[in-house]
Design a protein around this motif. Structure first.
Motif, PDB file in Angstrom:
ATOM      1  N   SER A   1       6.866  91.945  59.953  1.00 63.31           N
ATOM      2  CA  SER A   1       6.018  91.388  61.014  1.00 63.31           C
ATOM      3  C   SER A   1       6.143  92.269  62.253  1.00 63.31           C
ATOM      4  O   SER A   1       7.231  92.730  62.589  1.00 63.31           O
ATOM      5  CB  SER A   1       6.434  89.955  61.355  1.00 63.31           C
ATOM      6  N   HIS A   2       5.020  92.485  62.935  1.00 71.34           N
ATOM      7  CA  HIS A   2       4.999  93.409  64.072  1.00 71.34           C
ATOM      8  C   HIS A   2       4.271  92.748  65.241  1.00 71.34           C
ATOM      9  O   HIS A   2       3.226  92.110  65.057  1.00 71.34           O
ATOM     10  CB  HIS A   2       4.312  94.714  63.668  1.00 71.34           C
ATOM     11  N   PHE A   3       4.822  92.916  66.446  1.00 71.74           N
ATOM     12  CA  PHE A   3       4.321  92.208  67.614  1.00 71.74           C
ATOM     13  C   PHE A   3       4.021  93.191  68.737  1.00 71.74           C
ATOM     14  O   PHE A   3       4.879  93.996  69.111  1.00 71.74           O
ATOM     15  CB  PHE A   3       5.349  91.169  68.073  1.00 71.74           C
ATOM     16  N   THR A   4       2.819  93.123  69.276  1.00 76.03           N
ATOM     17  CA  THR A   4       2.451  93.985  70.396  1.00 76.03           C
ATOM     18  C   THR A   4       3.030  93.434  71.694  1.00 76.03           C
ATOM     19  O   THR A   4       3.498  92.295  71.756  1.00 76.03           O
ATOM     20  CB  THR A   4       0.923  94.108  70.508  1.00 76.03           C
ATOM     21  N   GLY A   5       2.987  94.235  72.744  1.00 79.18           N
ATOM     22  CA  GLY A   5       3.643  93.901  73.995  1.00 79.18           C
ATOM     23  C   GLY A   5       3.207  92.581  74.594  1.00 79.18           C
ATOM     24  O   GLY A   5       2.033  92.199  74.532  1.00 79.18           O
ATOM     25  N   MET A   6       4.173  91.850  75.153  1.00 81.99           N
ATOM     26  CA  MET A   6       3.971  90.578  75.843  1.00 81.99           C
ATOM     27  C   MET A   6       3.524  89.448  74.923  1.00 81.99           C
ATOM     28  O   MET A   6       2.980  88.442  75.373  1.00 81.99           O
ATOM     29  CB  MET A   6       2.990  90.737  77.004  1.00 81.99           C
ATOM     30  N   SER A   7       3.782  89.603  73.629  1.00 78.96           N
ATOM     31  CA  SER A   7       3.475  88.497  72.718  1.00 78.96           C
ATOM     32  C   SER A   7       4.459  87.353  72.932  1.00 78.96           C
ATOM     33  O   SER A   7       5.654  87.571  73.109  1.00 78.96           O
ATOM     34  CB  SER A   7       3.551  88.963  71.265  1.00 78.96           C
ATOM     35  N   MET A   8       3.932  86.125  72.921  1.00 76.26           N
ATOM     36  CA  MET A   8       4.773  84.932  73.010  1.00 76.26           C
ATOM     37  C   MET A   8       4.699  84.217  71.674  1.00 76.26           C
ATOM     38  O   MET A   8       3.639  83.723  71.283  1.00 76.26           O
ATOM     39  CB  MET A   8       4.287  84.012  74.130  1.00 76.26           C
ATOM     40  N   VAL A   9       5.822  84.182  70.958  1.00 77.52           N
ATOM     41  CA  VAL A   9       5.848  83.651  69.598  1.00 77.52           C
ATOM     42  C   VAL A   9       6.479  82.261  69.654  1.00 77.52           C
ATOM     43  O   VAL A   9       7.672  82.119  69.936  1.00 77.52           O
ATOM     44  CB  VAL A   9       6.644  84.581  68.660  1.00 77.52           C
ATOM     45  N   THR A  10       5.687  81.239  69.389  1.00 74.10           N
ATOM     46  CA  THR A  10       6.148  79.855  69.566  1.00 74.10           C
ATOM     47  C   THR A  10       6.424  79.138  68.248  1.00 74.10           C
ATOM     48  O   THR A  10       6.972  78.038  68.255  1.00 74.10           O
ATOM     49  CB  THR A  10       5.091  79.047  70.345  1.00 74.10           C
ATOM     50  N   LYS A  11       6.026  79.723  67.133  1.00 75.68           N
ATOM     51  CA  LYS A  11       6.273  79.069  65.846  1.00 75.68           C
ATOM     52  C   LYS A  11       6.586  80.124  64.790  1.00 75.68           C
ATOM     53  O   LYS A  11       6.381  81.324  65.003  1.00 75.68           O
ATOM     54  CB  LYS A  11       5.054  78.247  65.424  1.00 75.68           C
ATOM     55  N   SER A  12       7.068  79.677  63.654  1.00 72.10           N
ATOM     56  CA  SER A  12       7.462  80.597  62.592  1.00 72.10           C
ATOM     57  C   SER A  12       6.273  81.399  62.087  1.00 72.10           C
ATOM     58  O   SER A  12       5.125  80.927  62.096  1.00 72.10           O
ATOM     59  CB  SER A  12       8.110  79.832  61.442  1.00 72.10           C
TER      60      SER A  12
END
Length: 344
Positions: free
Chosen positions: A287-298
């Protein structure tokens, strides 16, 4: 200053050598630089075709590049399928970074029962407490603190002013930059009618092999179980990893990102800067996340995820903010229109 021949570098990175001008296999390279600034005795690289214009004017002795770029190269080339990996390997070979410490400094404070392997170095004013085990070739930088019963594996380097709390475990071939804190208390409290009751943090931090941790990063110890950083993980500066977090093998986290307690980040994940992860969630592998991502669930499906808003002009942002306030009323109007339409 260390130098290596062009052929030695080509063999080291698995590149094919294409000589130019008066160069020979024995021509010496002593350092690296950019395409724009490199000169005689220096090697550069091209890994992105948008910088091809700099290639035609470079004065580098040699350039590491992809086979597709060879026809554009005016100088000796080391042709490699992945020039950026080639650059990394050459940079390691020509690295001039000094040791974090050399020998045992007379001002270092080391408990009598500390177990030290061969060629261990401890810098000025560093403290190594009782029960610690230091593997071969470990370097502890000046002013660092290694608490009771810690274990640090072979060839691991701690730069100046690193703090490693009691019972922490750091594997082999790790690198920890200055001012990082490993094993501090997690943020655990119970609320009793408005009064905060501290929960002692009884777990450890366990870090695998070949892990690199940037400056001023904090990794909290577990509350009951351990906080675990698996093999091959890389963590940037000013990252906060809360208690009982688990980070899978070969994952990467960029600066100023935060993972709240008891969350699990899978293997081979990448987290860009300023991302935030809620506690008690699980992120699947790849899994890959770009800048300022807010991850609130699985996250259960591998892929690329985003939530941060790119910057725009203030005027445009203010207009959008006004419209955002109207979203609820607009949604209700659309709903009412749909009901009216369905009755016709």
């Amino acid at each position: 200053m260390q130098s290596l021949s062009l052929q030695q570098l080509a063999d080291l990175i698995g590149a094919s050598l294409h000589l130019s001008g008066n160069d020979s296999e024995d021509t010496q390279i002593h350092s690296m630089s950019t395409l724009a600034n490199a000169g005689i005795g220096q090697i550069s690289f091209l890994s992105n075709s948008k910088y091809r214009s700099q290639l035609s004017d470079t004065r580098a002795q040699a350039v590491i590049l992809h086979p597709d770029e060879l026809s554009h190269c005016p100088t000796t080339a080391l042709v490699h399928a992945n020039p950026y990996v080639g650059f990394a390997l050459v940079a390691q070979a020509l690295d001039t970074t000094p040791d974090a410490a050399t020998g045992i400094h007379p001002t270092a404070v080391i408990a009598e029962d500390v177990s030290m392997g061969e060629n261990v170095s401890v810098g000025a004013n560093a403290v190594v407490e009782t029960g610690v085990e230091l593997g071969d070739n470990v370097q502890i930088g000046a002013g660092s603190f290694v608490g009771k019963n810690c274990q640090i594996g072979r060839h691991t380097k701690l730069w100046a002013n690193v703090t490693v709390y009691h019972n922490s475990v750091i594997g082999e071939h790790c690198l920890v930059q200055s001012a990082t804190v490993i094993g501090s208390d997690g943020f655990g409290y119970a609320n009793d009618k408005g009064k905060w009751i501290k929960i002692p943090q009884l777990g450890r931090v366990v870090i695998g092999d070949r892990v690199e941790i940037g400056a001023s990063t904090t990794i909290d110890r577990g509350a009951l179980e351990d906080t675990v950083i698996a093999d091959g993980v890389i963590i940037d500066n000013q990252v906060q990893i809360a208690h009982n977090v688990e980070i899978g093998e070969n994952s990467a986290m960029a600066a100023c990102s935060v993972i709240a307690g008891s969350s699990k980040l899978g293997k081979n994940c990448s987290v860009a800067g300023l991302c935030g992860f809620n506690g008690h969630i699980e992120i699947c592998d790849n899994s890959h996340f770009t800048g300022m991502s807010m991850v609130t669930k699985s996250i259960t499906e591998p892929g690329l995820y985003s939530s941060g808003m790119p910057a725009i002009s203030n005027l445009e942002w203010r207009k959008n903010a006004v419209q955002l306030r109207k979203i609820s009323s607009i949604a209700q109007r659309v709903k009412d229109l749909e009901k009216q339409q369905s009755k016709k």
